[in-house]
Scaffold this motif. Structure first.
Motif, short mmCIF file in Angstrom:
data_model
loop_
_atom_site.label_atom_id
_atom_site.label_comp_id
_atom_site.label_asym_id
_atom_site.label_seq_id
_atom_site.Cartn_x
_atom_site.Cartn_y
_atom_site.Cartn_z
N UNK A 126 4.40 -40.12 -19.36
CA UNK A 126 5.53 -39.30 -19.79
C UNK A 126 5.11 -38.29 -20.85
N UNK A 127 4.16 -38.67 -21.70
CA UNK A 127 3.81 -37.76 -22.79
C UNK A 127 2.73 -36.75 -22.42
N UNK A 128 1.90 -37.07 -21.41
CA UNK A 128 0.76 -36.20 -21.15
C UNK A 128 0.84 -35.45 -19.83
N UNK A 129 1.59 -35.95 -18.87
CA UNK A 129 1.58 -35.30 -17.56
C UNK A 129 2.22 -33.93 -17.66
N UNK A 130 1.49 -32.90 -17.28
CA UNK A 130 1.99 -31.53 -17.34
C UNK A 130 2.45 -31.15 -18.74
N UNK A 131 1.69 -31.58 -19.73
CA UNK A 131 2.08 -31.26 -21.10
C UNK A 131 1.95 -29.75 -21.30
N UNK A 132 3.03 -29.08 -21.72
CA UNK A 132 2.98 -27.60 -21.76
C UNK A 132 2.16 -27.05 -22.92
N UNK A 133 2.28 -27.65 -24.10
CA UNK A 133 1.55 -27.10 -25.25
C UNK A 133 0.68 -28.20 -25.83
N UNK A 134 -0.61 -27.88 -26.01
CA UNK A 134 -1.52 -28.89 -26.55
C UNK A 134 -2.02 -28.45 -27.91
N UNK A 135 -2.34 -29.46 -28.76
CA UNK A 135 -2.70 -29.12 -30.14
C UNK A 135 -4.10 -28.53 -30.26
N UNK A 136 -5.04 -29.15 -29.53
CA UNK A 136 -6.42 -28.66 -29.64
C UNK A 136 -7.12 -28.87 -28.32
N UNK A 137 -8.42 -28.55 -28.28
CA UNK A 137 -9.16 -28.64 -27.02
C UNK A 137 -9.19 -30.05 -26.47
#
Lengths: 260, 264
Positions: A126-137
């Motif tokens: 739920x938290x990572x699938x198709x996550x639109x904005x990521x904090x870092x590489x």
């Protein structure tokens, strides 16, 4: 005297046999752990993203321990045939070190398998699938890995979500941020797809009409290989260690009986 | 006179009984398992609901109205004083909060040839069957933001909210309401849960892990004890044998001068 000589001969024979078995098991352990580390089911990105990839560490240790067991078993055979106290002492000490490493591998694999619960994968999906904005590489790498793995899982195993497609409806998710509920009650890969990769009937999939969407969860497809991996490393290693324990006891007894 | 009132009573009772089935219903749960969702509700189309009001050689349309079931709904009327159906949109009624809004209009479903739900299994027929059998309120997620959209907008509903729906039969030429259903039973959209609340703790340790850890710990302890015992026994034996060698060499030294004395 003759009786003790016969006894020694029998013990020598048993020790050589024991070492042969240890050598073969060592090679088998190496091969098994290489197979697990190669990740044939492609589930490593899921574990890496949860931070629970220690069963892979256990498999890596298993590779080297297996090879060490093979080499030490050859040393043991030579030492027993030559009845050399020095060689036998070296063998015993090195075997004890290898024993300790293999013990670590078994316990790690068994312990960390317990952490791989359905809720862990659900939360991560739920938290990572198709996550639109990521904090870092690193975050971007993890969420891309999770997205690709889930897409492949759902496609190949014809499943949806961890316990079922209702996971996507019961919880909010990173996927829901960019895909509205009316068009995407669940990801497209949850639909029954035709040979071109598009849903057979999109409305049927969105409504949940039986036969047009995958109604079972993917947890079995994840936990099956994980269980094989963890139990393969833990229990096979445990069996090898039980056998090695007997051989080492015999070797120490033999060492204490022979002269220089 | 008495019989007239009895007949009227029966007539009203009959009408009331008929009205109980004149409510929009949720689509069959065996067919639409994902219903209602967070923002959509799939309703059965009014098959054979208004057949008694249909006249031949006239064209009709069905209007679907939706509203939130709130205490402060100002009015739940769907027509004005001259029986013309209201054209309130989603935006005008603030998503159904202030009153019913028109969510859709479509042709009257044919009662003579109803869709067969068994045909859903056929890939070629399923699209038609679904279209004839049900209507999905909240299906269009884009019409609210499209300035060129001129048709009736059917935007997504709000989650965790109770809605009620009504079908209205309208004469297309005169634009007048001919019949209407009752308001449906309250239908609630799904509630969402946060993934943060999911408990990922592993719980109890498995039996296999306890067996492996305990047995291996015991074995390692036994091995180390055995190594200690073997080494110490080897050290003691080497001391013993060293002491014995000294004794033997002393005895030899003592016994050597005697043969010389006896020969003299």
């Amino acid at each position: 005297m003759a009786k003790s000589d016969d006894g020694m001969r029998i013990l020598q024979g048993l020790l050589v046999f024991g070492n042969v078995i240890i050598g073969m098991c060592g090679i088998a352990l190496t091969a098994e752990c290489i197979f697990f580390v190669s990740d044939p089911h492609g589930l490593y990105p899921l574990l890496e993203a949860t931070g629970n990839n220690d069963i892979y560490a256990a498999a890596w240790i298993g590779i080297f321990v297996g090879f060490a067991l093979f080499a030490l078993s050859i040393l043991g055979i030579i030492a027993v045939i030559k009845s050399s106290r020095t060689l036998l002492l070296v063998y015993i000490i090195l075997m004890l070190i290898t024993y300790a490493f293999e013990m670590a591998s078994c316990i790690t694999a068994a312990t960390h398998r317990d952490f791989l619960t359905p809720n862990l994968f659900l939360k991560q999906m739920l938290e990572q699938y198709h996550k639109p904005e990521t904090d870092n590489n690193k975050d971007k790498w993890m969420s891309e890995g999770v997205t690709k793995t889930w897409d492949k899982l759902m496609l190949q195993n014809k499943c949806c979500g961890v316990q079922g497609p209702s996971d996507w409806q019961d919880y909010t998710s990173a996927f829901r941020v960019t895909h509205n509920d009316a068009d995407f009650p669940w990801p497209r890969n949850c639909c029954v797809l035709d040979t071109q990769g598009s849903p057979v009937n999109l409305d049927g999939c969105k409504l949940g009409v039986p036969g047009y969407y995958n109604s079972n969860g993917c947890y079995d497809a994840i936990s099956g290989p994980m269980n094989t991996h963890a139990w393969g490393v833990a229990w096979f290693g445990f069996a090898i260690l039980c056998w090695t324990f007997c051989v080492l006891l015999g070797t120490m007894f033999y060492w204490s009986r022979i002269g220089y | 006179m008495c019989s007239y009132w009895v007949m009227l009573a029966f007539c009203c009772l009959g009408h009331l009984c008929a009205d109980q089935s004149l409510k929009p219903q949720l689509a069959a749960p065996q067919l639409a398992t994902n219903n209602p969702t967070l923002t959509t509700v799939s309703l059965e189309k009014p098959l054979c609901m208004f057949d008694s009001s249909l006249r031949p050689n006239k064209s009709y349309a069905i209007y679907l109205y939706a509203m939130k079931e709130l205490a402060n709904v100002i009015s739940s009327l769907v027509t004005d004083n001259s029986s013309k159906p209201l054209g309130n949109t989603f935006q005008q009624t603030n998503g159904g909060q202030l009153g019913p809004y028109k969510a859709a209009f479509f042709n009257v479903p044919s009662c003579a040839a109803p869709p067969s739900l068994a045909d859903v299994g056929d890939v070629n027929k399923v699209a038609d069957v679904l279209k004839q059998y049900l209507f999905r309120v909240g299906d269009d997620g884009h019409c609210l933001y499209d300035p060129n959209f001129l048709a009736v907008c059917n935007p997504p509903l709000a989650p965790d909210t109770i809605y009620r729906f009504k079908y209205v039969l309208v004469d297309s030429t005169e634009g007048i309401m001919k019949d209407q259903s009752l308001w449906s039973d309250p239908i609630k959209t799904r509630k969402i849960k946060l993934p943060l609340k999911i408990d990922t703790s592993p719980g109890r340790r498995s039996g296999g892990m306890i067996v492996i850890t305990s047995i291996l710990s015991v074995l390692v302890f036994l091995l180390l004890a055995d190594l200690l015992a073997a080494v110490s026994s080897a050290v003691m034996r080497s001391e013993d044998s060293f002491a014995k060698t000294r004794q033997v060499s002393q005895t030899i030294q003592q016994s050597e001068p005697r043969p010389q004395l006896s020969s003299e």
